[in-house]
Structures are given as structure tokens and as C-alpha cells.
Design an enzyme around this catalytic site. Structure first.
Site, PDB file in Angstrom:
ATOM      1  N   ASP A   1       3.719   1.160  12.151  1.00  0.00           N
ATOM      2  CA  ASP A   1       2.558   0.466  11.572  1.00  0.00           C
ATOM      3  C   ASP A   1       2.431  -0.986  12.043  1.00  0.00           C
ATOM      4  OD1 ASP A   1       1.842   2.720  10.221  1.00  0.00           O
ATOM      5  OD2 ASP A   1       2.384   2.004   8.223  1.00  0.00           O
TER       6      ASP A   1
ATOM      7  N   CYS B   1      -5.849   8.289   8.655  1.00  0.00           N
ATOM      8  CA  CYS B   1      -6.051   7.582   9.915  1.00  0.00           C
ATOM      9  C   CYS B   1      -6.135   8.541  11.091  1.00  0.00           C
ATOM     10  CB  CYS B   1      -4.870   6.650  10.163  1.00  0.00           C
ATOM     11  SG  CYS B   1      -5.095   5.013   9.502  1.00  0.00           S
TER      12      CYS B   1
ATOM     13  N   LYS C   1       0.838  -1.211   0.000  1.00  0.00           N
ATOM     14  CA  LYS C   1       0.000   0.000   0.000  1.00  0.00           C
ATOM     15  C   LYS C   1       0.871   1.258   0.000  1.00  0.00           C
ATOM     16  CE  LYS C   1      -2.509   2.514   3.611  1.00  0.00           C
ATOM     17  NZ  LYS C   1      -1.337   3.230   4.118  1.00  0.00           N
ATOM     18  N   ASN C   2       1.852   1.289   0.890  1.00  0.00           N
ATOM     19  CA  ASN C   2       2.629   2.525   1.024  1.00  0.00           C
ATOM     20  C   ASN C   2       3.612   2.750  -0.125  1.00  0.00           C
ATOM     21  OD1 ASN C   2       1.223   3.005   3.315  1.00  0.00           O
ATOM     22  ND2 ASN C   2       2.908   2.620   4.737  1.00  0.00           N
TER      23      ASN C   2
ATOM     24  N   ARG D   1      -1.396  14.987  12.336  1.00  0.00           N
ATOM     25  CA  ARG D   1      -0.459  14.605  11.261  1.00  0.00           C
ATOM     26  C   ARG D   1      -0.265  15.817  10.371  1.00  0.00           C
ATOM     27  NH1 ARG D   1      -1.981   8.649   9.171  1.00  0.00           N
ATOM     28  NH2 ARG D   1       0.149   8.684   8.416  1.00  0.00           N
TER      29      ARG D   1
ATOM     30  N   ARG E   1      -8.774  -0.250   4.020  1.00  0.00           N
ATOM     31  CA  ARG E   1      -7.918   0.792   3.426  1.00  0.00           C
ATOM     32  C   ARG E   1      -6.554   0.197   3.088  1.00  0.00           C
ATOM     33  NH1 ARG E   1      -6.312   4.959   7.034  1.00  0.00           N
ATOM     34  NH2 ARG E   1      -4.995   5.293   5.260  1.00  0.00           N
TER      35      ARG E   1
END
Ligand code: UD1
Length: 420
Positions: free
Chosen positions: A308, A120, A22-23, A125, A400
Site C-alpha cells: 500500500d 480497488c 482504515k484497515n 483479488r 475511500r
């Protein structure tokens, strides 16, 4: 609202293929905007964040074609001509990563208008490092009416020192700098494998980027980028989650499509806890018998233990022998899973940025709520060993970042059902 119903007590066994990261795929999709030519990306995970990013790209005028073979999805993308430089607020609010569309759009069009991003719920952030980096490259930035507008007819290479090695800011600045005049150096850059993956794609497109994976990244601007083909790296956080699934259920799981070096900090902690973790080429085999031992964890930027992965590790430590401490240094306010794990019988105390977890012999099924992506994964893991049934609400957060989590777990023998 969708939820997962997990019935605990099955030792997981069998093989599972880890999806594209994903990242890594999110910045990669943004990078497509940098060239008018066609790019081909392999191993695109089917995730909600990826769907949102693709929707944003489509609205910008990018032509996208997705195909699927037995194991992977592929994407053909062409940003031949872009229709707009504005990104809709309802889409940016769904995903924080939309912020790194700024760099490529500035580089390509010299202009971008984007609503403040969401993402999230894991503490504040801010995006100051992104904006300072882009401003240093010569962008004029105005923040008004909930939007950020940036403009620069031509970006100029510059030396940028990041106060913190932010992953997203490093990626955003890299993508802006590839089409700037002259040389940009990013110091105190993030070193995550996803940064290296982005460098590889950019260089395949004709960019001149060096140093990803190290403290300083040097980018020599070029006039134009061209077509490229790229394989997205495997998801190290999904891999780590399945490693913990094997450990917590005292199972025996073979993970396929893993880069062992990328999961090294998780493997090391699991070994310290008494889990058997073996590398077999591009696979990892994780086996465990009995309750694991307590281990202390402190999250840090890569190659440290990933933030994470701490919620999933907290689920494992909830049923360990002894008392462990997890210290979160990357994000504030990332312990939402602790309260939910307590509902399942875990003994967890939070003291500032540290969680103290005294392992219990057994968790019990309960209705719990996933407040964000990784805490949701942690609750599913806890459900796999809890007595009775656990209902994890808020599946939308989990989806997600996990592709077919329930299906993959069922493939390993877990009793998991997704219900609307
Ligand atoms: C990325 C990952 C996310 C992971 C995180 C840290 C993606 C899509 N997401 O998020 O899964 O948890 O890295 O490994 O790759 N910060 C600032 N100002 C900024 C930017 C960041 O203060 O402009 C702070 C953040 O609040 C946070 C820390 O820096 O405390 C790390 O954030 P960052 O590395 O930027 O994370 P993301 O790129 O958002």
C-alpha cells in the site's frame, strides 16, 4: 466527479494528526456483529469505505451513533438483534472488505448471504482463502447467482494453514472462530498490526485469542461475547503518505499519532534515500533538503515494505537522483500510477512485476486519473512538486482511504483544492 487541483512547489511544514487506520477500523466494525451488547470505538476515520461499512451494518439492524470531539470521531454500536443475514450487492461491490462480514455473521447467526465483493482495481483479488477457511470451520458454502451463501448451525475449531498470509482471510477466520466450538489455529497467518488490533478488540469482548502478530494464531471459542471499548490504531499508510509528502516537497513535517514501529519499513527506506526521519514519542518528524537518492523496494507482507506504500514511493523515486526499482510481490497489476506519472514527465518502465524508475529533475503538472486509492495518493504527491497545476481526477478513490487529505495538506502549506 470530484477531483483535486494541486499546484506544486510548496515545501510542506507544520504538524498533521494521523487518523485512525482504515484497515483496522473495517474489521473492527465487522466484529461488532459478534455481540448483542454495546461496543464503543474511538478514532473512527471519516472515509468512504467506513461509510459503506456503516451503511451495511445499519441495514443488518445495528444501531449506530457517531459523535465527534476536537480531534476524533467515536462510535457507539449495538447489534442487539439483527434483522437479516443478507448483504446487498450494491454495497458489497463498493468495498472488498465486505467479505469479512462473513465470519462474524456465520459465528453469530449461523448463516450469511453476500454478493461477491468489489474494491480497488489492483489485479485479481480472489477470496478462496476466506472461503476455504470458513469451510474448514464447518460452513457449508454455495456460490450461485453472483452470491455466496454460507451456513453452519455451529462452527467447529480446526487447524487451518493459509497458502498465503492474507490479511483479510486471517481476520475473517479469526472472527468466525471466536464463537466456534473448540480451538482453531491459523498457521501462516498475516502479521499486520491491524491483526493485532483486531485481537485486542476481540479479547476485550471476552474472546480468547493469542498469537496475533506471529505466524500462528490460536483461538479458543467461547459461547458469547460482551460489550467493549476500543481505540483504533493510527493509520500507518496515511502516516507513510505524509512522510513522503514531507520528503518530496523538501519540507519539515511533524506527524502526530503514529506508532513508529508500524511505519518502520517506510522510515528505513526514506532514511536510505537520505531523508531525516526522527521518532519523538508518538510523533515522527520528517525533514528533507535536496533531491533524495534512488532506493530499491520490494513489497512483502508485514513487516516487509507494504504494497500500500509502493505507489507513493514511486512518486518520490520519480524525482530522485539515480535509478530505482520497485518490485511488487503482493498484488498483480498494481502499477496504474506509472502511466499517469509518465504524463507528468516521469521516466518509468514496467518489466513484469518490476518498475524501473530513472529520476528526473522536474515533473510538470498534467491532468491525471486515480484508478485506485493508493495510486491516487501517489499522483497527489507528485502534484505537490510538479511545475504548475496537476488535476487528479477520481478523488472518490482517494477518499475511500484518506480522511480530509486536501484539508490536511493545506494545513501544511500545500496549494490543493477539491472541486466537483
Ligand atoms: C488488505 C488491505 C489492503 C492491503 C492488503 C495487503 C484491508 C481492508 N485491506 O487487503 O489495503 O493492500 O491487505 O497488505 O485490510 N489472496 C488470495 N486469496 C484470498 C485472499 C487473498 O489469493 O482468498 C491474495 C490476493 O489476491 C493478493 C494477496 O493474497 O494477491 C494479498 O491479499 P490480502 O492480504 O488478502 O489483502 P486484503 O485483505 O484484500
Amino acid at each position: 466527479m470530484a477531483k483535486y487541483l494541486v499546484t506544486g512547489g510548496q515545501a510542506l511544514s507544520g504538524a498533521v494528526r494521523v487518523s485512525g487506520a482504515k484497515n483496522a477500523v473495517l474489521p473492527t466494525l465487522a466484529a461488532i456483529l459478534l455481540t448483542p451488547e454495546t461496543c464503543v470505538l474511538h478514532d473512527i476515520p471519516d472515509l468512504r469505505d467506513v461509510q459503506v461499512m456503516m451503511e451495511i451494518l445499519r441495514l443488518l439492524g445495528v444501531k449506530l451513533v457517531v459523535t465527534q470531539d476536537e480531534t476524533r470521531r467515536h462510535l457507539l454500536a449495538c447489534a442487539g438483534s439483527l434483522d437479516t443475514f443478507e448483504i446487498r450487492a450494491d454495497l458489497t461491490r463498493q468495498m472488498r472488505s465486505s467479505i469479512f462480514l462473513m465470519g462474524p455473521l456465520l459465528g453469530r447467526l449461523g448463516k450469511v448471504r453476500i454478493a461477491y465483493p468489489g474494491g480497488c482495481a489492483i489485479g485479481p483479488r480472489p477470496i478462496d482463502l476466506h472461503l476455504r477457511g470458513l469451510a474448514a470451520l464447518g460452513a457449508r458454502i454455495v456460490e450461485r447467482y453472483g452470491y455466496i451463501e454460507a451456513e453452519a448451525p455451529r462452527l467447529r475449531g480446526v487447524e487451518i494453514h493459509l497458502d498465503f498470509p492474507s490479511v483479510g482471510a486471517t481476520e475473517n477466520i479469526m472472527m468466525a472462530a471466536v464463537l466456534a466450538d473448540g480451538v482453531t489455529v491459523i498457521r501462516n497467518a498475516a502479521k499486520e498490526p491491524e491483526i493485532v488490533d483486531l485481537q485486542n478488540l476481540l479479547n476485550a469482548m471476552g474472546a480468547r485469542v493469542k498469537g496475533a502478530g506471529m505466524d500462528a494464531i490460536r483461538i479458543e471459542g467461547v459461547r458469547r461475547l460482551h460489550d467493549a471499548t476500543h481505540n483504533v490504531i493510527p493509520d500507518r499508510i496515511e502516516a507513510g503518505t505524509f512522510m513522503i509528502a514531507a520528503a518530496i516537497t523538501q519540507g519539515d513535517v511533524l506527524l502526530e499519532n503514529v506508532i513508529p514501529e508500524h511505519v518502520e519499513s517506510t522510515s528505513a527506506k526514506l532514511r536510505e534515500a537520505g531523508v531525516n526521519v526522527r521518532e519523538i514519542g508518538e510523533c515522527m518528524r520528517v525533514t528533507n533538503k535536496g533531491r533524495v537518492h534512488a532506493v530499491d523496494i520490494k513489497t512483502l507482507p508485514y513487516p516487509g515494505f507494504p504494497t500500500d506504500m509502493h505507489p507513493q514511493m514511486m512518486a518520490l523515486m520519480s524525482v530522485c537522483q539515480g535509478t530505482s526499482m520497485i518490485t511488487e510481490t503482493v498484488f498483480e497489476n498494481r502499477f496504474s500510477q506509472a502511466e499517469e506519472l509518465r504524463r507528468m514527465g516521469a521516466n518509468i518502465k514496467i518489466e513484469g512485476r518490476t518498475a524501473v524508475i530513472s529520476g528526473v529533475e522536474m515533473l510538470s503538472g498534467a491532468t491525471v486519473e486515480a484508478a485506485d486509492l493508493r495510486s491516487g495518493a501517489a499522483l497527489v504527491l507528485a502534484g505537490l512538486v510538479a511545475e504548475g497545476q496537476t488535476a487528479v481526477e477520481g478523488a472518490i478513490h482517494i477518499e475511500r482511504g484518506y480522511e480530509n487529505l486536501d484539508g490536511k495538506l493545506r494545513g501544511l502549506g500545500a496549494i490543493v483544492e477539491r472541486v466537483e
